[in-house]
Design an enzyme around this catalytic site. Sequence first.
Site, PDB file in Angstrom:
ATOM      1  N   THR A  41       0.753  -1.273  -0.097  1.00 28.33           N
ATOM      2  CA  THR A  41       0.066  -0.026   0.080  1.00 28.33           C
ATOM      3  C   THR A  41       0.858   1.272  -0.151  1.00 28.33           C
ATOM      4  O   THR A  41       0.415   2.411   0.016  1.00 28.33           O
ATOM      5  CB  THR A  41      -0.923   0.081   1.381  1.00 28.33           C
ATOM      6  OG1 THR A  41      -0.165  -0.327   2.619  1.00 28.33           O
ATOM      7  CG2 THR A  41      -1.994  -1.241   1.075  1.00 28.33           C
ATOM      8  N   GLU A  50     -18.084 -25.049 -15.621  1.00 28.19           N
ATOM      9  CA  GLU A  50     -18.035 -23.525 -15.800  1.00 28.19           C
ATOM     10  C   GLU A  50     -19.383 -23.114 -16.546  1.00 28.19           C
ATOM     11  O   GLU A  50     -19.703 -21.842 -16.080  1.00 28.19           O
ATOM     12  CB  GLU A  50     -16.724 -23.215 -16.919  1.00 28.19           C
ATOM     13  CG  GLU A  50     -15.579 -23.529 -16.308  1.00 28.19           C
ATOM     14  CD  GLU A  50     -15.135 -23.280 -14.951  1.00 28.19           C
ATOM     15  OE1 GLU A  50     -15.539 -22.253 -14.306  1.00 28.19           O
ATOM     16  OE2 GLU A  50     -14.434 -24.053 -13.984  1.00 28.19           O
TER      17      GLU A  50
END
Length: 672
Positions: A233, A451
């Site tokens: 970060t 899927e």
Amino acid sequence: MSDENNDNSHKPRNLNTERFPAKVILIWLGIICVIISIYLYSAPPSSNHKEWKISDVLKEAEAGNIAEGIIKTEPSEGINIVVIEGKLKPTGLEAVTVGSKVPEVRFSARGRLTDDNLNRLQQTGVFKELPSGSVMKDIVSMLLPLVLFVGVIYFLFVRQMRMAGKGAMSFGKSRAKMLTRDREKVTFKEVAGCDEAKEEVSEIVEFLRDPKKFQKIGGRIPKGVLLVGPPGTGKTLLARAVAGEADVPFFSISGSDFVEMFVGVGAARVRDMFEQGRKSAPCIIFIDEIDAVGRQRGAGLGGGNDEREQTLNSLLVEMDGFDAHEGVIIVAATNRPDVLDSALLRPGRFDRQVTIDLPDITGREEVLRVHAKKITLSKDVDLSVIARNTPGFSGADLANLLNESALLAARYSKKEVDMSDLDEAREKISFGRERRRLMDSDDKKITAYHEAGHAIIQAVVDDGKMPLHKVTIIPRGQALGMAMFMPKKDILHQSKQFLLDRICTGMGGRVAEELVLKDVTSGASSDIRMVTKIARHMVCDWGMSELGPVAYGENQDHIFLGKEITRTQNYSEETARKIDSAILHIVDAQYARARTILLEHMDALEIVTQALLEHETIEGKHVHEVLKYGTIQSEVKPALNSMRKTGDATREKSSKDEEPTTLPGAPTPVPA
């Protein structure tokens, strides 16, 4: 960090100098000179050398048998002692000829020489008289090897022993490195996505520049600032920006640099670090990864008297003890504030904790604009779209995204980075790189139905928060296929219905296998783990079950995290059975819900499956078109890798147990 703080890191390195230092070269030259001198001066006298008296020299000189000679005077107690050296003529000598050469015969004599005898020698015209100064040169030439030899011995042994003593004492010296002001600096302009954190640390910079502004109303500078946030970060980058903005000395060190194998070294380094800071006050000391030395005391094995705790005790005293160091500001960074000692976090030591969280959509766009300055982007690139499609990305992830896209563009000989490169780089980071594996028709069929089941259910239950992005049966990462979801915004709150929809979607693949293939496979193992984890959080942590809003997870602490080891069971065995029953009830209910949805859309499931078998990858809009119109309306674009031009790259055959390798654009044969 330590590499970034090396003052000489920006200078070109001379490999020859590093490989052969000047000291080593001088040592070897000295040793060679000594060996040569010893050999020359200790060589035994040749058989063609004659030791004569002064009278013999007079006799041979007047007989004309001497070719050349020199006379050197050696003053000794007021008496002139001469040394006569020379070479005899080859004629008239009893010498043995070797080939066409005649061995050279030399002579020398030493003794007193009267003036009359000196005149007789000079009249022969073959002798030269050297001044007495040349004798001193001979003495110096004889003593020089000895002096050089002694100097080499001194350097090798005495000096090295002294340096060894200093090296032993230098264990307690601080390894903090000071940033020089002439280096390329990082400023607050290069830090984006954390405006609140910049505002917090900018007060320190402003105080160091103008302390009277705060002191005149009674304010004092914080002694310590702790930067807290997930990895990537920008905590270290923000500390470097403080160094670039503040016109004061800046020392940098890692938490792991304190502790060594020797007892007391860490505490000594802490004291030396603060001593350096006190001499350069006002200054800033940055400690990266402080959790390496600042963990909770008295935890784990080994008791409370280990080396790490002694280092922490020294750090606590130096930061706020009787001998407080005014003007020394500590800036530390960690992504594990929960394991730090409570005495380290109290006001007076770390007065301020600055949280640097993952950037929001605005922050991500700012971070992308900062890193995009070094990347050549095409005109169709919209960084706001990239920021919206990358929720949960840290600053390091965004920098890596742009770098990966630049590498992809360069790999395919592009001059600019376009949106397709950024999309492919984002999918590579989020879901893994495509792996072209050899799968037979049965494996592809199972993967396609699995899927397609995920995709159909997600398209039905989605309320717009996490739309279906793409469905593929091309292996990515550890998965043989994947249904990709791309949230439109940062999800800060997860409702109960949202979590139930996720569990239902997760069960879609297994339900599709059961309905179509009349069997189930191990391909749903990761889905089962995921939905079980969500259901357990709903029951034990979030109070989303019939057990009520009660937390049942207080016995989750891990060993060696710097806290006391907790193994207290705060609920009974009967409650544990209820928890398991509640989790199973949630999963079973969503499994039945997924089964109902797929039974209602079996035609859509078959169409999506056949599209996957034909194209391998389809977009989320195609699934919605099948559900709405019964067929795919828009064009299915080929997979991005299939559009890449890779020249004459070919695919090598591989055995059944080996994973085949392929370059982007190479065809993927399906064995019969």
